[in-house]
Design a protein around this motif. Structure first.
Motif, PDB file in Angstrom:
ATOM      1  N   LEU A 262      14.229  -7.801  -9.739  1.00 48.65           N
ATOM      2  CA  LEU A 262      14.389  -6.417  -9.058  1.00 48.65           C
ATOM      3  C   LEU A 262      12.838  -5.498  -8.767  1.00 48.65           C
ATOM      4  CD1 LEU A 262      17.732  -5.556 -10.777  1.00 48.65           C
ATOM      5  CD2 LEU A 262      17.443  -5.770  -8.559  1.00 48.65           C
ATOM      6  N   LYS A 263      12.352  -5.634  -9.699  1.00 44.23           N
ATOM      7  CA  LYS A 263      10.855  -4.728  -9.494  1.00 44.23           C
ATOM      8  C   LYS A 263      10.034  -5.848  -8.569  1.00 44.23           C
ATOM      9  CE  LYS A 263       6.824  -3.888 -12.288  1.00 44.23           C
ATOM     10  NZ  LYS A 263       5.918  -3.805 -13.479  1.00 44.23           N
ATOM     11  N   ASP A 264       9.955  -6.878  -8.667  1.00 44.37           N
ATOM     12  CA  ASP A 264       9.119  -7.845  -7.731  1.00 44.37           C
ATOM     13  C   ASP A 264       9.663  -7.779  -6.331  1.00 44.37           C
ATOM     14  OD1 ASP A 264       7.811  -8.717 -10.051  1.00 44.37           O
ATOM     15  OD2 ASP A 264       8.605 -10.716  -9.796  1.00 44.37           O
ATOM     16  N   VAL A 265      10.844  -7.437  -5.936  1.00 40.49           N
ATOM     17  CA  VAL A 265      11.559  -7.379  -4.459  1.00 40.49           C
ATOM     18  C   VAL A 265      11.419  -6.051  -4.170  1.00 40.49           C
ATOM     19  CG1 VAL A 265      12.790  -9.597  -4.613  1.00 40.49           C
ATOM     20  CG2 VAL A 265      14.005  -7.158  -5.067  1.00 40.49           C
ATOM     21  N   THR A 266      11.381  -5.019  -4.958  1.00 44.61           N
ATOM     22  CA  THR A 266      11.507  -3.670  -4.329  1.00 44.61           C
ATOM     23  C   THR A 266      10.389  -3.323  -3.294  1.00 44.61           C
ATOM     24  OG1 THR A 266      12.136  -2.725  -6.511  1.00 44.61           O
ATOM     25  CG2 THR A 266      10.913  -1.163  -5.183  1.00 44.61           C
ATOM     26  N   PRO A 267       9.139  -3.572  -3.310  1.00 42.71           N
ATOM     27  CA  PRO A 267       7.985  -3.482  -2.116  1.00 42.71           C
ATOM     28  C   PRO A 267       8.511  -3.965  -0.812  1.00 42.71           C
ATOM     29  CG  PRO A 267       6.660  -4.275  -4.033  1.00 42.71           C
ATOM     30  CD  PRO A 267       8.380  -4.473  -4.354  1.00 42.71           C
ATOM     31  N   TYR A 268       9.411  -4.902  -0.895  1.00 41.77           N
ATOM     32  CA  TYR A 268       9.766  -5.507   0.601  1.00 41.77           C
ATOM     33  C   TYR A 268      10.988  -4.862   1.015  1.00 41.77           C
ATOM     34  CZ  TYR A 268       6.925  -9.424  -1.163  1.00 41.77           C
ATOM     35  OH  TYR A 268       6.016  -9.958  -1.608  1.00 41.77           O
ATOM     36  N   TYR A 269      11.496  -3.623   0.399  1.00 44.63           N
ATOM     37  CA  TYR A 269      12.284  -2.824   1.118  1.00 44.63           C
ATOM     38  C   TYR A 269      12.095  -1.500   1.369  1.00 44.63           C
ATOM     39  CZ  TYR A 269      15.429  -6.546   0.298  1.00 44.63           C
ATOM     40  OH  TYR A 269      16.166  -8.129   0.274  1.00 44.63           O
ATOM     41  N   ASP A 270      12.366  -0.763   2.247  1.00 47.02           N
ATOM     42  CA  ASP A 270      11.852   0.637   2.837  1.00 47.02           C
ATOM     43  C   ASP A 270      12.804   1.605   2.019  1.00 47.02           C
ATOM     44  OD1 ASP A 270       9.979  -0.204   4.606  1.00 47.02           O
ATOM     45  OD2 ASP A 270      11.503  -0.081   6.121  1.00 47.02           O
ATOM     46  N   ASP A 271      14.108   1.298   1.814  1.00 45.69           N
ATOM     47  CA  ASP A 271      14.899   2.013   0.954  1.00 45.69           C
ATOM     48  C   ASP A 271      14.977   1.535  -0.343  1.00 45.69           C
ATOM     49  OD1 ASP A 271      15.646   3.789   3.125  1.00 45.69           O
ATOM     50  OD2 ASP A 271      16.886   2.209   3.896  1.00 45.69           O
ATOM     51  N   ALA A 272      15.392   2.553  -1.327  1.00 46.45           N
ATOM     52  CA  ALA A 272      15.619   2.192  -2.968  1.00 46.45           C
ATOM     53  C   ALA A 272      16.521   0.909  -3.147  1.00 46.45           C
ATOM     54  CB  ALA A 272      15.922   3.363  -3.794  1.00 46.45           C
ATOM     55  N   ILE A 273      16.404   0.086  -4.037  1.00 40.23           N
ATOM     56  CA  ILE A 273      17.402  -0.898  -4.168  1.00 40.23           C
ATOM     57  C   ILE A 273      18.275  -0.350  -5.355  1.00 40.23           C
ATOM     58  CG2 ILE A 273      17.614  -3.094  -5.671  1.00 40.23           C
ATOM     59  CD1 ILE A 273      14.971  -4.004  -4.419  1.00 40.23           C
ATOM     60  N   VAL A 274      19.687  -0.461  -4.874  1.00 38.13           N
ATOM     61  CA  VAL A 274      20.545   0.037  -5.824  1.00 38.13           C
ATOM     62  C   VAL A 274      21.721  -0.876  -6.355  1.00 38.13           C
ATOM     63  CG1 VAL A 274      20.980   2.222  -4.369  1.00 38.13           C
ATOM     64  CG2 VAL A 274      22.338   0.214  -3.752  1.00 38.13           C
ATOM     65  N   THR A 275      21.154  -2.096  -6.553  1.00 43.18           N
ATOM     66  CA  THR A 275      21.474  -3.383  -7.171  1.00 43.18           C
ATOM     67  C   THR A 275      21.952  -2.900  -8.810  1.00 43.18           C
ATOM     68  OG1 THR A 275      20.538  -4.935  -5.783  1.00 43.18           O
ATOM     69  CG2 THR A 275      21.497  -5.700  -7.773  1.00 43.18           C
ATOM     70  N   GLU A 276      23.241  -3.115  -9.018  1.00 43.16           N
ATOM     71  CA  GLU A 276      23.438  -2.588 -10.655  1.00 43.16           C
ATOM     72  C   GLU A 276      23.205  -4.050 -11.315  1.00 43.16           C
ATOM     73  OE1 GLU A 276      28.003  -2.655 -12.232  1.00 43.16           O
ATOM     74  OE2 GLU A 276      27.780  -1.193 -10.482  1.00 43.16           O
TER      75      GLU A 276
END
Length: 180
Positions: A118-132
């Motif tokens: 989850l931390k590693d893929v965060t920079p690839y998205y413009d919006d916040a990751i909401v994956t539970e």
């Protein structure tokens, strides 16, 4: 294949027909079962109950995979890049808590790996990751007509317009992880 190398991952990325079809193409995946998890209502839920949004369950898949062929981390990277982990309780036209993005971990090692991914893929998205990220409590297998849905219904509109493009994205992003 050595059965002692088999592990199980449980994830939900919206409609389980989509995620099932994606992981059926991934090298090292032995089996994919569509089902439900994360609800608060006791007993084995039905699809109709899940669709009401009142049970708290998510549509999920359980992936049995050979850890000597593909790692849990790679399973999660494929998962996180083949659905939209930034939309809360929604994937495309499917809306409701049953369509939430979720990783159900089976043990502390899976939890630690999921946190890393989850931390590693965060920079690839413009919006916040909401994956539970939640410990798996119980998994309920979905009704038989949900199993192998894409394989059995490729000519249906939903399959053509929603699942086929997801598979194209999978093939583009993860060609090295696909079955021959």
């Amino acid at each position: 294949m050595n059965k002692e190398n088999l592990q199980i991952a449980t994830v939900g990325g919206g409609c389980f027909w989509c995620t099932e079809a994606v992981f059926q193409e991934v090298k090292g995946v032995e089996k994919v079962v569509s089902g439900y998890s994360g609800g608060s209502v006791p007993g084995h839920p039905t699809y109709k109950e899940i669709c009401s949004g009142l049970t708290g369950h998510a549509e999920v898949i359980q992936i049995t995979f050979d850890a000597n062929v593909i790692s849990y981390e790679d399973i999660l990277v494929v998962f996180m890049t083949t659905h939209d982990p930034t939309t809360l309780n929604r994937q495309g036209g499917d809306v409701g808590t049953q369509y939430r993005s979720v990783i159900y971990y089976h043990d502390q090692k899976q939890k630690d790996t999921a946190e890393k991914v989850l931390k590693d893929v965060t920079p690839y998205y413009d919006d916040a990751i909401v994956t539970e990220l939640t410990a798996l409590d119980v998994f309920y297998k979905a009704e038989d007509y949900h199993q192998d849905y894409y394989r059995n219904n490729q000519s249906e509109g939903f399959c053509s317009f929603v699942i086929t493009p997801k598979l194209a994205k999978l093939r583009k992003l993860h060609a090295d992880k696909l079955k021959g």
